[in-house]
Design a protein around this motif. Structure first.
Motif, mmCIF file in Angstrom:
data_model
loop_
_atom_site.group_PDB
_atom_site.id
_atom_site.type_symbol
_atom_site.label_atom_id
_atom_site.label_comp_id
_atom_site.label_asym_id
_atom_site.label_seq_id
_atom_site.Cartn_x
_atom_site.Cartn_y
_atom_site.Cartn_z
ATOM 1 N N ASP A 1 0.798 -1.213 0.000
ATOM 2 C CA ASP A 1 0.000 0.000 0.000
ATOM 3 C C ASP A 1 0.836 1.271 0.000
ATOM 4 O O ASP A 1 0.327 2.340 -0.314
ATOM 5 C CB ASP A 1 -0.932 0.014 1.211
ATOM 6 C CG ASP A 1 -1.922 -1.139 1.180
ATOM 7 O OD1 ASP A 1 -2.329 -1.534 0.072
ATOM 8 O OD2 ASP A 1 -2.270 -1.640 2.263
ATOM 9 N N TYR A 2 2.107 1.158 0.332
ATOM 10 C CA TYR A 2 2.924 2.352 0.480
ATOM 11 C C TYR A 2 4.063 2.369 -0.530
ATOM 12 O O TYR A 2 4.928 1.502 -0.513
ATOM 13 C CB TYR A 2 3.454 2.467 1.911
ATOM 14 C CG TYR A 2 2.316 2.601 2.888
ATOM 15 C CD1 TYR A 2 1.690 3.829 3.047
ATOM 16 C CD2 TYR A 2 1.836 1.504 3.588
ATOM 17 C CE1 TYR A 2 0.618 3.967 3.915
ATOM 18 C CE2 TYR A 2 0.755 1.635 4.452
ATOM 19 C CZ TYR A 2 0.155 2.866 4.613
ATOM 20 O OH TYR A 2 -0.909 2.997 5.455
ATOM 21 N N GLY B 1 3.125 -6.165 -5.858
ATOM 22 C CA GLY B 1 3.055 -6.424 -4.421
ATOM 23 C C GLY B 1 4.440 -6.707 -3.878
ATOM 24 O O GLY B 1 5.442 -6.375 -4.505
ATOM 25 N N VAL B 2 4.475 -7.362 -2.734
ATOM 26 C CA VAL B 2 5.745 -7.721 -2.103
ATOM 27 C C VAL B 2 5.684 -9.158 -1.605
ATOM 28 O O VAL B 2 4.618 -9.689 -1.299
ATOM 29 C CB VAL B 2 6.107 -6.793 -0.918
ATOM 30 C CG1 VAL B 2 6.401 -5.388 -1.391
ATOM 31 C CG2 VAL B 2 5.031 -6.804 0.141
ATOM 32 N N LEU B 3 6.836 -9.747 -1.530
ATOM 33 C CA LEU B 3 6.998 -11.083 -0.973
ATOM 34 C C LEU B 3 7.823 -10.922 0.295
ATOM 35 O O LEU B 3 8.887 -10.304 0.260
ATOM 36 C CB LEU B 3 7.737 -11.961 -1.985
ATOM 37 C CG LEU B 3 7.856 -13.442 -1.688
ATOM 38 C CD1 LEU B 3 6.482 -14.087 -1.649
ATOM 39 C CD2 LEU B 3 8.708 -14.112 -2.748
ATOM 40 N N THR B 4 7.321 -11.429 1.409
ATOM 41 C CA THR B 4 8.075 -11.324 2.662
ATOM 42 C C THR B 4 8.588 -12.694 3.064
ATOM 43 O O THR B 4 7.929 -13.717 2.828
ATOM 44 C CB THR B 4 7.214 -10.753 3.806
ATOM 45 O OG1 THR B 4 6.142 -11.645 4.081
ATOM 46 C CG2 THR B 4 6.671 -9.373 3.448
ATOM 47 N N TYR C 1 9.237 -0.194 5.366
ATOM 48 C CA TYR C 1 9.787 -0.071 4.019
ATOM 49 C C TYR C 1 8.775 0.599 3.094
ATOM 50 O O TYR C 1 7.573 0.601 3.359
ATOM 51 C CB TYR C 1 10.181 -1.439 3.447
ATOM 52 C CG TYR C 1 9.010 -2.378 3.310
ATOM 53 C CD1 TYR C 1 8.233 -2.375 2.151
ATOM 54 C CD2 TYR C 1 8.677 -3.257 4.323
ATOM 55 C CE1 TYR C 1 7.139 -3.221 2.022
ATOM 56 C CE2 TYR C 1 7.596 -4.105 4.204
ATOM 57 C CZ TYR C 1 6.838 -4.087 3.047
ATOM 58 O OH TYR C 1 5.762 -4.915 2.922
ATOM 59 N N LEU C 2 9.292 1.169 2.015
ATOM 60 C CA LEU C 2 8.476 1.753 0.954
ATOM 61 C C LEU C 2 9.011 1.246 -0.376
ATOM 62 O O LEU C 2 10.232 1.186 -0.574
ATOM 63 C CB LEU C 2 8.586 3.277 0.949
ATOM 64 C CG LEU C 2 8.072 4.037 2.160
ATOM 65 C CD1 LEU C 2 8.497 5.505 2.068
ATOM 66 C CD2 LEU C 2 6.562 3.930 2.224
#
Length: 144
Positions: free
Chosen positions: A28-29, A128-131, A51-52
Motif C-alpha cells: 500500500d505504500y 506487491g511484495v513477498l516477505t 519499508y516503501l
C-alpha cells in the motif's frame, strides 16, 4: 491394456506448485524516486511501516527503501530535505515475478538476505511484495 498415469503440476515442482503469486501481499505504500528523504520519513512515521517501494517516473519499480537505510540522511536535516530517494543506497532489482516458484524465491531471498522482495509484472510495474515470513509460513505448512 495401457495405464495412463498423470501427475499434477503441484507434485512435480518443489514447494508443491506454489508460486510467488500465492504468497505475495499488496504493498500500500510507495514513493516516487524523485521524492525526498524527508518525505519518505514522513510516510514512515505516519503509516508505521518499515519499508516503501520506490517507483520511477514511468510507474515502474525502482527498488525498496527502508527506514533504517535513511538514518544517515536523517542525521542532518539539510540532507533529508534535499536528497532524493533515487540518490540513496537502497535495495534495487532484480525483482521477483508472480509466476516464479515459491521454493526458488525462498532460496533467492535467503541467498540475498532479503526480508522483503518487490513483485513486478513483465513491464516492471509493482504488483506487491513477498516477505520472508510469509514464504516460510506457506512452505512450512505444505508437506514435501
Amino acid at each position: 491394456m495401457y495405464t495412463v498415469t498423470t501427475h499434477s503440476p503441484q507434485s512435480a515442482r518443489p514447494g508443491h506448485g506454489l508460486t510467488v503469486a500465492d504468497a505475495m501481499d499488496p504493498c500500500d505504500y510507495q514513493i516516487a524516486d524523485d521524492s525526498t528523504v524527508d518525505q519518505a520519513n514522513d510516510i514512515f512515521h505516519s503509516a508505521h511501516v518499515e519499508y516503501l517501494l520506490v517507483r520511477d517516473h514511468n510507474g515502474r519499480c525502482e527498488g525498496l527503501v527502508t527506514r533504517a537505510g535513511l538514518h544517515p540522511f536523517l542525521a542532518r536535516s539539510w540532507d533529508a530535505e534535499r536528497t532524493a530517494i533515487s540518490a540513496t543506497s537502497h535495495q534495487r532489482g532484480p525483482f521477483t515475478w508472480p509466476t516464479m516458484g515459491l521454493a526458488l524465491a525462498a532460496l533467492a531471498m535467503r541467498i540475498k538476505h532479503l526480508a522483503v522482495w518487490p513483485v513486478v509484472d513483465e513491464d516492471g510495474h509493482i504488483l506487491g511484495v513477498l516477505t520472508s515470513d510469509r514464504v516460510a509460513g506457506l512452505l512450512a505448512t505444505r508437506p514435501v
